[in-house]
Design a protein around this motif. Sequence first.
Motif, PDB file in Angstrom:
ATOM      1  N   GLU A  83       0.817  -1.212   0.000  1.00  7.93           N
ATOM      2  CA  GLU A  83       0.000   0.000   0.000  1.00  7.93           C
ATOM      3  C   GLU A  83       0.850   1.261   0.000  1.00  7.93           C
ATOM      4  O   GLU A  83       1.788   1.385   0.785  1.00  7.93           O
ATOM      5  CB  GLU A  83      -0.905   0.020   1.231  1.00  7.93           C
ATOM      6  CG  GLU A  83      -1.788   1.247   1.301  1.00  7.93           C
ATOM      7  CD  GLU A  83      -2.589   1.351   2.589  1.00  7.93           C
ATOM      8  OE1 GLU A  83      -2.977   2.482   2.934  1.00  7.93           O
ATOM      9  OE2 GLU A  83      -2.810   0.326   3.259  1.00  7.93           O
ATOM     10  N   ILE A  84       0.495   2.180  -0.873  1.00  9.69           N
ATOM     11  CA  ILE A  84       1.044   3.536  -0.832  1.00  9.69           C
ATOM     12  C   ILE A  84       0.256   4.252   0.255  1.00  9.69           C
ATOM     13  O   ILE A  84      -0.976   4.251   0.243  1.00  9.69           O
ATOM     14  CB  ILE A  84       0.907   4.227  -2.201  1.00  9.69           C
ATOM     15  CG1 ILE A  84       1.763   3.475  -3.230  1.00  9.69           C
ATOM     16  CG2 ILE A  84       1.297   5.696  -2.099  1.00  9.69           C
ATOM     17  CD1 ILE A  84       1.569   3.936  -4.662  1.00  9.69           C
ATOM     18  N   ASN A  85       0.971   4.864   1.206  1.00  8.90           N
ATOM     19  CA  ASN A  85       0.345   5.315   2.440  1.00  8.90           C
ATOM     20  C   ASN A  85       0.890   6.677   2.872  1.00  8.90           C
ATOM     21  O   ASN A  85       2.072   6.958   2.680  1.00  8.90           O
ATOM     22  CB  ASN A  85       0.626   4.240   3.504  1.00  8.90           C
ATOM     23  CG  ASN A  85       0.234   4.618   4.888  1.00  8.90           C
ATOM     24  OD1 ASN A  85       1.014   5.208   5.618  1.00  8.90           O
ATOM     25  ND2 ASN A  85      -0.974   4.261   5.272  1.00  8.90           N
ATOM     26  N   ASP A  86       0.042   7.467   3.484  1.00  6.42           N
ATOM     27  CA  ASP A  86       0.406   8.755   4.085  1.00  6.42           C
ATOM     28  C   ASP A  86       1.202   9.620   3.104  1.00  6.42           C
ATOM     29  O   ASP A  86       2.345   9.996   3.344  1.00  6.42           O
ATOM     30  CB  ASP A  86       1.179   8.546   5.394  1.00  6.42           C
ATOM     31  CG  ASP A  86       1.222   9.817   6.242  1.00  6.42           C
ATOM     32  OD1 ASP A  86       0.464  10.759   5.969  1.00  6.42           O
ATOM     33  OD2 ASP A  86       2.035   9.866   7.178  1.00  6.42           O
ATOM     34  N   PHE A  87       0.567   9.937   2.016  1.00  6.64           N
ATOM     35  CA  PHE A  87       1.151  10.701   0.915  1.00  6.64           C
ATOM     36  C   PHE A  87       0.892  12.186   1.161  1.00  6.64           C
ATOM     37  O   PHE A  87      -0.259  12.611   1.246  1.00  6.64           O
ATOM     38  CB  PHE A  87       0.495  10.209  -0.380  1.00  6.64           C
ATOM     39  CG  PHE A  87       0.833  10.945  -1.631  1.00  6.64           C
ATOM     40  CD1 PHE A  87       2.109  11.392  -1.892  1.00  6.64           C
ATOM     41  CD2 PHE A  87      -0.145  11.165  -2.583  1.00  6.64           C
ATOM     42  CE1 PHE A  87       2.412  12.048  -3.080  1.00  6.64           C
ATOM     43  CE2 PHE A  87       0.139  11.810  -3.768  1.00  6.64           C
ATOM     44  CZ  PHE A  87       1.420  12.262  -4.012  1.00  6.64           C
ATOM     45  N   ASN A  88       1.946  12.972   1.304  1.00  9.77           N
ATOM     46  CA  ASN A  88       1.811  14.398   1.602  1.00  9.77           C
ATOM     47  C   ASN A  88       2.800  15.224   0.801  1.00  9.77           C
ATOM     48  O   ASN A  88       3.992  14.925   0.790  1.00  9.77           O
ATOM     49  CB  ASN A  88       2.113  14.660   3.085  1.00  9.77           C
ATOM     50  CG  ASN A  88       0.955  14.340   3.983  1.00  9.77           C
ATOM     51  OD1 ASN A  88       0.011  15.098   4.069  1.00  9.77           O
ATOM     52  ND2 ASN A  88       1.028  13.194   4.653  1.00  9.77           N
ATOM     53  N   VAL A  89       2.288  16.268   0.165  1.00  9.81           N
ATOM     54  CA  VAL A  89       3.136  17.274  -0.471  1.00  9.81           C
ATOM     55  C   VAL A  89       2.823  18.593   0.223  1.00  9.81           C
ATOM     56  O   VAL A  89       1.653  18.945   0.394  1.00  9.81           O
ATOM     57  CB  VAL A  89       2.876  17.380  -1.986  1.00  9.81           C
ATOM     58  CG1 VAL A  89       3.689  18.512  -2.604  1.00  9.81           C
ATOM     59  CG2 VAL A  89       3.201  16.059  -2.680  1.00  9.81           C
ATOM     60  N   MET A  90       3.862  19.296   0.637  1.00  8.38           N
ATOM     61  CA  MET A  90       3.683  20.582   1.303  1.00  8.38           C
ATOM     62  C   MET A  90       2.884  21.517   0.399  1.00  8.38           C
ATOM     63  O   MET A  90       3.088  21.537  -0.818  1.00  8.38           O
ATOM     64  CB  MET A  90       5.042  21.204   1.640  1.00  8.38           C
ATOM     65  CG  MET A  90       5.942  20.331   2.505  1.00  8.38           C
ATOM     66  SD  MET A  90       5.200  19.843   4.077  1.00  8.38           S
ATOM     67  CE  MET A  90       5.044  21.434   4.873  1.00  8.38           C
ATOM     68  N   ILE A  91       1.991  22.298   0.995  1.00  9.23           N
ATOM     69  CA  ILE A  91       1.096  23.166   0.227  1.00  9.23           C
ATOM     70  C   ILE A  91       1.875  24.063  -0.734  1.00  9.23           C
ATOM     71  O   ILE A  91       1.520  24.186  -1.904  1.00  9.23           O
ATOM     72  CB  ILE A  91       0.206  23.997   1.181  1.00  9.23           C
ATOM     73  CG1 ILE A  91      -0.769  23.071   1.908  1.00  9.23           C
ATOM     74  CG2 ILE A  91      -0.537  25.081   0.408  1.00  9.23           C
ATOM     75  CD1 ILE A  91      -1.507  23.714   3.072  1.00  9.23           C
ATOM     76  N   LYS A  92       2.966  24.652  -0.282  1.00  7.86           N
ATOM     77  CA  LYS A  92       3.709  25.589  -1.139  1.00  7.86           C
ATOM     78  C   LYS A  92       4.425  24.905  -2.303  1.00  7.86           C
ATOM     79  O   LYS A  92       4.898  25.580  -3.216  1.00  7.86           O
ATOM     80  CB  LYS A  92       4.704  26.406  -0.316  1.00  7.86           C
ATOM     81  CG  LYS A  92       5.845  25.609   0.280  1.00  7.86           C
ATOM     82  CD  LYS A  92       6.726  26.501   1.147  1.00  7.86           C
ATOM     83  CE  LYS A  92       7.848  25.733   1.789  1.00  7.86           C
ATOM     84  NZ  LYS A  92       8.643  26.596   2.662  1.00  7.86           N
ATOM     85  N   PHE A  93       4.474  23.568  -2.294  1.00 10.26           N
ATOM     86  CA  PHE A  93       5.134  22.823  -3.371  1.00 10.26           C
ATOM     87  C   PHE A  93       4.156  22.068  -4.272  1.00 10.26           C
ATOM     88  O   PHE A  93       4.574  21.287  -5.122  1.00 10.26           O
ATOM     89  CB  PHE A  93       6.150  21.840  -2.800  1.00 10.26           C
ATOM     90  CG  PHE A  93       7.378  22.496  -2.241  1.00 10.26           C
ATOM     91  CD1 PHE A  93       8.327  23.066  -3.078  1.00 10.26           C
ATOM     92  CD2 PHE A  93       7.586  22.559  -0.874  1.00 10.26           C
ATOM     93  CE1 PHE A  93       9.456  23.677  -2.577  1.00 10.26           C
ATOM     94  CE2 PHE A  93       8.721  23.162  -0.362  1.00 10.26           C
ATOM     95  CZ  PHE A  93       9.659  23.728  -1.205  1.00 10.26           C
TER      96      PHE A  93
END
Length: 176
Positions: A83-93
Motif C-alpha cells: 500500500e502507498i500510504n500517508d502521501f503528503n506534499v507541502m502546500i507551497k510545493f
Amino acid sequence: MSDAFTNAITIRVMNESDPEIIAEAFREQGWNKPVWLYEGYLEEQRKGDRVSLIAEADGVFAGYVNVLWKSYYPPFREAGIPEINDFNVMIKFRRMGIGSALMDKAEAVIGERSPIAGIGVGIFSSYGNAQILYAKRGYVPDGKGIFNGEVHVEYGESIVVNDDVALYLTKTLSRV
C-alpha cells in the motif's frame, strides 16, 4: 515558493536527519505532524516493514510518501498487496510535479516486489486533488466500498466521516 525554484526534484529514502525537518516543515504550515511519527516510520523502515520516500525541491523538504509492505487495510494485507500510504506534499510545493514524482518512485519500489499497488483515499472534499490524481494514474476502486478504519460500511449505516474513512483503490503496474 520563490521564482528561484529550478524544479530540481530529488526523491530519496528517509534518513536519520529527516524526522525533525519534516515535523518542523508541517509545523510551519500549521499542521500537527509530530517528530515521533517519523521516527516510527524510520524504525519500521529499518525493520523492512515500510519504505519512506522523501521529496526535495532544490534541496528543501517538499513532501513524502510511504510504501507499506503489509497494509493496515485487511483485504490488501490478505492479498499481499503493498500500500502507498500517508502521501503528503507541502502546500507551497503543490502543482509542481512533486506528487507525481513521489508516486512514480513509490510505484517503482512496489513494482520490484508486486504487480499490484494499493492506495486508500479519503472521501471528503479535502481529498479531492488526491482522488483526481489517483484516477488519472489508473487506480480503480477495489469494489469493497467505503472502509471506516475497522470495517466496511454497509448500506444504511451512520458513520462519522473523518480521515479514517476511505475508499481503497488498486492499480496493476506495468512491467518495464
